[in-house]
Enzyme design. Structure first.
Site, short mmCIF file in Angstrom:
data_model
loop_
_atom_site.label_atom_id
_atom_site.label_comp_id
_atom_site.label_asym_id
_atom_site.label_seq_id
_atom_site.Cartn_x
_atom_site.Cartn_y
_atom_site.Cartn_z
N ARG A 36 49.03 56.26 28.66
CA ARG A 36 50.19 55.64 28.24
C ARG A 36 50.90 56.76 27.52
O ARG A 36 52.14 56.86 27.37
CB ARG A 36 50.15 54.49 27.98
CG ARG A 36 49.76 53.33 28.94
CD ARG A 36 49.98 51.80 28.33
NE ARG A 36 50.05 51.12 29.47
CZ ARG A 36 49.74 49.68 29.50
NH1 ARG A 36 49.68 49.13 28.26
NH2 ARG A 36 50.03 49.06 30.80
N GLY A 58 47.91 47.02 37.58
CA GLY A 58 46.80 47.49 36.56
C GLY A 58 45.45 47.51 37.10
O GLY A 58 44.71 48.59 36.99
N LYS A 75 46.33 36.48 42.64
CA LYS A 75 47.03 35.44 42.64
C LYS A 75 48.17 35.27 43.38
O LYS A 75 49.05 36.05 43.30
CB LYS A 75 47.55 35.31 41.14
CG LYS A 75 46.49 34.41 40.17
CD LYS A 75 46.90 34.14 38.99
CE LYS A 75 48.22 33.20 38.70
NZ LYS A 75 48.71 33.27 37.42
P1 ADP Z 1 46.80 44.13 40.18
O1 ADP Z 1 46.27 44.33 38.90
O2 ADP Z 1 46.74 45.46 40.69
O3 ADP Z 1 48.41 43.60 40.29
P2 ADP Z 1 45.90 41.73 40.59
O4 ADP Z 1 45.72 41.58 39.13
O5 ADP Z 1 46.89 40.87 41.32
O6 ADP Z 1 45.94 43.36 40.81
O7 ADP Z 1 44.24 41.33 41.18
C1 ADP Z 1 43.27 42.10 40.80
C2 ADP Z 1 42.12 41.11 40.89
O8 ADP Z 1 41.96 40.35 42.10
C3 ADP Z 1 40.59 41.84 40.63
O9 ADP Z 1 40.31 41.47 39.53
C4 ADP Z 1 39.75 41.51 41.70
O10 ADP Z 1 38.38 41.18 41.27
C5 ADP Z 1 40.48 40.25 42.41
N1 ADP Z 1 40.29 40.11 43.62
C6 ADP Z 1 40.77 40.48 44.74
N2 ADP Z 1 39.96 40.01 45.77
C7 ADP Z 1 39.39 38.99 45.44
C8 ADP Z 1 38.62 38.06 46.16
N3 ADP Z 1 38.30 37.98 47.43
N4 ADP Z 1 37.88 37.04 45.53
C9 ADP Z 1 38.10 37.02 44.07
N5 ADP Z 1 38.79 37.89 43.32
C10 ADP Z 1 39.47 38.94 44.13
MG MG Z 2 45.94 42.71 37.44
#
Ligand code: ADP
Ligand code: MG
Length: 399
Positions: free
Chosen positions: A35, A349, A196
Site C-alpha cells: 500500500r 483482499g 459470503k
Molecule cells: P475477497 O477478499 O477476494 O473479496 P472473500 O473475502 O469474499 O474474497 O472470500 C474469501 C474467502 O472465501 C477465503 O477465505 C476462502 O477460504 C473462502 N472460501 C471460498 N470458497 C469456500 C468454500 N467452498 N468453503 C469455505 N470457504 C470458502
Molecule cells: Mg476477503
C-alpha cells in the site's frame, strides 16, 4: 474531475490522503508495504515539483489514540522507499501540527498521525476537516481503499481545500474500472467467488446489466447449487437467499447472460489439510461433507468460457484456497485468467493474496487496491470519495 497531472503544485503545500493501512506484526514491523509502494508515483511526482508534501492516513480501527495503531513505523519505511527524510508528527491537527506545517520547505515530506485517533474523521466532521486543510494549497485524494467511506479526510475536506484532485492511484482505479465495466471490449466475463453471498448479491444483480458471461465459484456457488435443488451437505450456504439465487439465474437467462456454475467440486469431511477429500459432481455431494473447492471439470469448463473473453473482472477465490488441499481451483483460475488474451481486472483482499501466492501478479492488467470500494463499484454505486472530487470540480469549473 481534476487529476494530479492537471494541477500546478510547484512549491505548493499539498495534502495527500493516502491509504497506509498496512499490516503490522506484534513488534510493529510492517509485514507488507504494497500500500505504501502503491502511492509512490504520486509522492514522487509531488517531490519532482518541489511541493511541500503532507501525508495523512488511517491505520486499523482505533477507538481514540492507540500507540499500537500509530503510523510512525510507516514514516521509517517510506523514508527508505523515497530515500528522503519523512518527518513524523504524532498528531494530525492542532497548533503543534500547524507550526510544523508552516515551517515546511519545498521538497519536505511530513506524515501525520492516524486520522482515526479523532472521532471526527469517521463522522465526516466539518470542523475536523477544516483543521486538516489549514495552510493547504492543494488536496489530493489517492486513497481508493477508503473511497466508499464518507469520512472527513476523503469527503468533508473538499469543502475547505482551495484545489481538489485525484492522485495517480485513484486515477488508475477509476480508469481501469471504466474500461472494464462501463466501456468494455466484449465479451466481458465476470468471475465471482468467495465466501459470503449476502455481501456480494447486489454486485451480482448489477453485473447482470453489464456482463456477457458470469462465472460463479467458491462458497458463493453453494447457494446456487442448493437453489437448483441439489443437496450441498454441510457446505457454507446462505439458506435465506435461495429465492434470490433462483431469481438471479432466471434473470441471467432472460438477459442472455451466460451463467456458469461449477459442475464438479472437491468435497471433504472437514475444512482441514488432512481431511479426507474427493471429487464429485454437484449432483452427488455426500450429506455430511463440505464443498471446499471447484473440481477439475469445472476448471476446464471455466477456462473454456474464458477463451474468447476480451475483458475479465474477477473477485473472490474459487475455494478455501488458504488450505493447500483446496487451493487447486483458485490457483488454476489465477493461471487461466493471467494467460487469457483479455484486459484483466481483479479486486478483493483474498483474491489478491491468491494471485501473489501463484506468483502471477505481473500478468494481470490491474489489481485493485480496495476490496470494499471495488465491490461497491461492482454494485453500481458512486463512491463518496469520488463524488466529492467531482462535486468540487463542478462547483469550480466556471470560476
Ligand atoms: P475477497 O477478499 O477476494 O473479496 P472473500 O473475502 O469474499 O474474497 O472470500 C474469501 C474467502 O472465501 C477465503 O477465505 C476462502 O477460504 C473462502 N472460501 C471460498 N470458497 C469456500 C468454500 N467452498 N468453503 C469455505 N470457504 C470458502
Ligand atoms: Mg476477503
Amino acid at each position: 474531475m481534476k487529476y494530479l497531472q492537471d494541477v500546478d503544485i510547484r512549491e505548493k503545500t499539498v495534502f495527500i490522503r493516502v491509504d497506509f493501512n498496512v499490516p503490522l506484526d506484534r513488534n510493529r514491523n510492517i509485514t507488507d508495504d504494497t500500500r505504501i509502494r502503491a502511492v509512490l508515483p504520486t509522492i514522487n511526482h509531488c517531490l519532482d515539483e518541489h511541493a511541500r508534501v503532507i501525508l495523512a492516513s488511517h491505520l486499523g480501527r482505533p477507538k481514540g489514540p492507540d500507540p499500537n495503531k500509530s503510523l510512525e513505523p510507516v514514516s521509517r519505511r517510506l523514508s527508505r522507499l523515497i530515500h528522503k527524510t519523512v518527518e513524523f508528527v504524532p498528531d494530525c491537527i492542532g497548533p503543534e501540527v500547524q507550526k510544523i506545517k508552516q515551517k515546511m520547505q519545498p521538497g519536505d515530506v511530513l506524515l501525520l498521525e492516524n486520522l482515526r485517533f479523532y472521532p471526527g474523521e469517521e463522522k465526516n466532521d466539518q470542523d475536523f476537516a477544516r483543521q486538516l486543510m489549514e495552510g493547504v494549497d492543494v488536496y489530493i485524494n489517492d486513497a481508493f481503499a477508503v473511497g466508499h467511506r464518507a469520512h472527513a479526510s476523503v469527503h468533508a475536506v473538499t469543502l475547505f481545500a482551495p484545489i481538489c484532485a485525484a492522485g495517480f492511484l485513484l486515477r488508475d482505479e477509476i480508469l481501469y474500472f471504466h474500461k472494464s465495466m462501463e466501456d468494455p471490449a466484449r465479451p466481458l466475463v465476470a468471475i465471482i467467488g468467495g465466501a459470503k453471498i449476502s455481501s456480494k448479491l447486489t454486485a451480482l444483480i448489477n453485473l447482470l446489466k453489464h456482463v456477457d458471461k458470469l462465472i460463479i465459484g467458491g462458497a458463493m456457488a453453494n447457494t446456487f447449487i442448493k437453489a437448483m435443488g441439489y443437496q450441498v451437505g454441510k457446505s457454507l450456504v446462505d439458506d435465506s437467499l435461495l429465492d434470490e439465487a433462483k431469481e438471479l439465474m432466471s434473470t441471467a437467462l432472460q438477459k442472455g447472460v451466460k451463467f456458469y456454475l461449477p459442475v464438479d467440486v472437491i468435497v471433504a469431511d472437514s475444512l482441514d489439510n488432512r481431511a479426507e477429500n474427493r471429487v464429485t459432481t454437484i449432483q452427488e455431494v455426500p450429506a455430511d461433507w463440505i464443498i471446499a473447492d471447484i473440481g477439475p471439470a469445472s476448471i476446464t469448463l471455466f477456462n473454456e468460457a474464458l477463451q474468447d473473453a476480451r475483458t475479465v473482472v474477477w473477485n473472490g477465490p474459487m475455494g478455501a484456497f488458504e488450505i493447500e488441499a483446496f487451493s487447486r481451483g483458485t490457483l488454476a483460475m489465477v493461471h487461466n485468467v493471467a494467460n487469457s488474451f483479455a484486459l484483466t481486472i481483479v479486486g478483493g483482499g483474498d483474491t489478491d493474496v491468491a494471485i501473489h501466492k501463484a506468483g502471477e501478479v505481473n500478468k494481470f492488467s490491474y489489481i485493485s487496491t480496495g476490496g470494499g470500494a471495488f465491490l461497491e463499484l461492482l454494485e453500481g454505486k458512486k463512491l463518496p470519495g469520488i463524488l466529492a472530487l467531482e462535486e468540487w470540480h463542478k462547483k469550480h469549473q466556471s470560476a
